[in-house]
Design an enzyme around this catalytic site. Structure first.
Site, PDB file in Angstrom:
ATOM      1  CD  GLU A  56      -1.355  -2.257   2.141  1.00 27.53           C
ATOM      2  OE1 GLU A  56      -2.036  -2.986   2.763  1.00 27.53           O
ATOM      3  OE2 GLU A  56       0.007  -2.768   1.998  1.00 27.53           O
ATOM      4  CB  THR A  95      18.183 -37.637  -2.404  1.00 29.39           C
ATOM      5  OG1 THR A  95      16.611 -38.290  -2.474  1.00 29.39           O
ATOM      6  CG2 THR A  95      18.117 -36.539  -3.420  1.00 29.39           C
ATOM      7  CG  ASP A 150      20.091 -38.705  -7.194  1.00 28.33           C
ATOM      8  OD1 ASP A 150      20.298 -39.629  -7.771  1.00 28.33           O
ATOM      9  OD2 ASP A 150      18.852 -38.468  -7.106  1.00 28.33           O
ATOM     10  CG  LEU A 179      19.295 -30.165  -3.373  1.00 25.53           C
ATOM     11  CD1 LEU A 179      18.976 -30.866  -1.930  1.00 25.53           C
ATOM     12  CD2 LEU A 179      18.123 -30.542  -4.186  1.00 25.53           C
ATOM     13  NE  ARG A 191      12.083 -45.952   1.795  1.00 24.64           N
ATOM     14  CZ  ARG A 191      11.331 -47.319   1.702  1.00 24.64           C
ATOM     15  NH1 ARG A 191      10.626 -47.533   2.398  1.00 24.64           N
ATOM     16  NH2 ARG A 191      11.767 -48.170   0.595  1.00 24.64           N
TER      17      ARG A 191
END
Length: 355
Positions: free
Chosen positions: A65, A214, A218, A222, A291
């Site tokens: 505003e 993970t 991998d 991220l 999972r």
């Protein structure tokens, strides 16, 4: 809250909805930039002309505003603002924090009408700004594009009402339901445009959560990359693991953003969400294996599901859910083609047994 405000949505016009659509567009500019505050947009209108636009850019800085009023005053006089209509996606604040109260600015400029998208979900403030404006004889109309306005602040609303962050579960699958490809076919299921779309999602959230498996399998980064890093820090990278055998040389522990990595060892997903919420994290995206995804769905911990479906039969070894009997009924489902892939977004319904 005054009865007039509760029923005032009936007084909305087609023009009101048009101007609020523009305010929502302004508010979306703040996605990923304002946490722990909500993204908010505003436009100031008089005689079918936009006098000013504004959006909340960062916690601790001016609200939407105020920015709309400043924008208007850069081209118009104080007199031009009198009796104008302010369209704002979230109820104006009435308390002074790191910034002044928006209701004070509205009254100072003698703005005659305020149209609000949705009320402040914070139970300590809900309706207070509207009541203050109405007592000062400002005409207030609420509920304009309310569903869209609440969607804009869904991360903030979840956190301020429950203490936990909004949880998105994101994954990519092939047409045969696999989350991995054959080793000889590489590791990327989706195309470049879908990968860029994930960057847009990461830019909106406070944290990305993965399981230890993970990280071991991998070694993901991220991170936000390129233009997506502008004006905001890297999201927190949260690694949830039950064991101590994580590789010390993993990227999340050794790169330039290692100080943005949080290791939660031995905590359940439920407990992890409580801990993250306590630290002011309002939104989390799970980018882990099936999972965690399955556990989150089975325990009503996931608020939003995003699945990229690639038009290939991958033949990989890993399917979306490594356990059976995972059931979820998604509402408000949307489908959009992103390059060669299809993005599906839905919101799991809470099961009545757990509500």
């Amino acid at each position: 809250m005054p009865a007039s405000s509760r029923s005032s949505s009936k007084e909305l016009t087609h023009d009101d909805r048009t101007w609020m659509k523009i305010a929502l567009h302004e508010g979306r500019k703040g996605l990923g930039l304002t946490s722990p505050n909500p993204p908010v947009g505003a436009v100031l209108v008089k005689d079918d002309q936009i006098l000013g636009r504004g959006w909340h850019r960062k916690a601790g800085e001016a609200h939407a505003e105020i920015n709309a009023i400043k924008d208007a005053l850069s081209r118009h006089s104080d007199a031009d603002l009198k009796k104008a209509t302010l369209y704002v996606t979230l109820e104006p604040c009435s308390t002074k924090g790191r910034t002044g109260a928006c209701t004070d600015a509205i009254l100072e400029r003698k703005i005659g009408r305020v149209v609000v998208g949705c009320l402040d979900p914070n139970p300590d403030h809900a309706g207070a700004g509207i009541e203050l404006l109405e007592k000062a004889k400002v005409k207030v109309v609420t509920g304009c594009r309310e569903e869209e306005a609440r969607h804009l602040i869904r991360f903030f609303e979840k956190h301020v009402t429950t203490g936990r962050p909004w949880v998105i579960a994101k994954t990519a699958i092939t047409l045969d339901g696999r989350t991995t490809l054959r080793s000889e076919d590489g590791s990327w299921i989706t195309g470049e445009l879908a990968q860029e779309d994930v960057q847009k999602l990461r830019r909106q959230v406070d944290a990305i959560l993965v399981g230890g498996e993970t990280v071991r399998r991998d070694n993901p980064r991220l991170t936000l990359r390129g233009d997506f890093t502008k004006d905001r820090p890297q999201p927190w990278r949260v690694v949830l693991t039950a064991t101590k055998d994580l590789p010390e040389d993993a990227t999340v522990f050794t790169d330039d953003h290692q100080d943005r990595t949080m290791l939660l060892r031995g905590a359940s997903l439920e407990r992890s969400l409580d801990l993250l919420g306590d630290q002011g994290i309002c939104s989390v995206m799970i980018e882990s294996g099936g999972r965690l995804f399955a556990h989150g769905l089975a325990n009503d911990l996931i608020d939003e599901v995003i699945i990229y479906v690639a038009p290939i039969l991958g033949g990989g070894d890993t399917r979306l859910f490594p356990v059976d009997r995972i059931v979820a009924d998604l509402s408000d489902v949307s489908y959009e083609q992103v390059g060669r892939d299809m993005r599906v977004i839905g919101f799991p319904r809470r099961r009545s047994s757990n509500s």
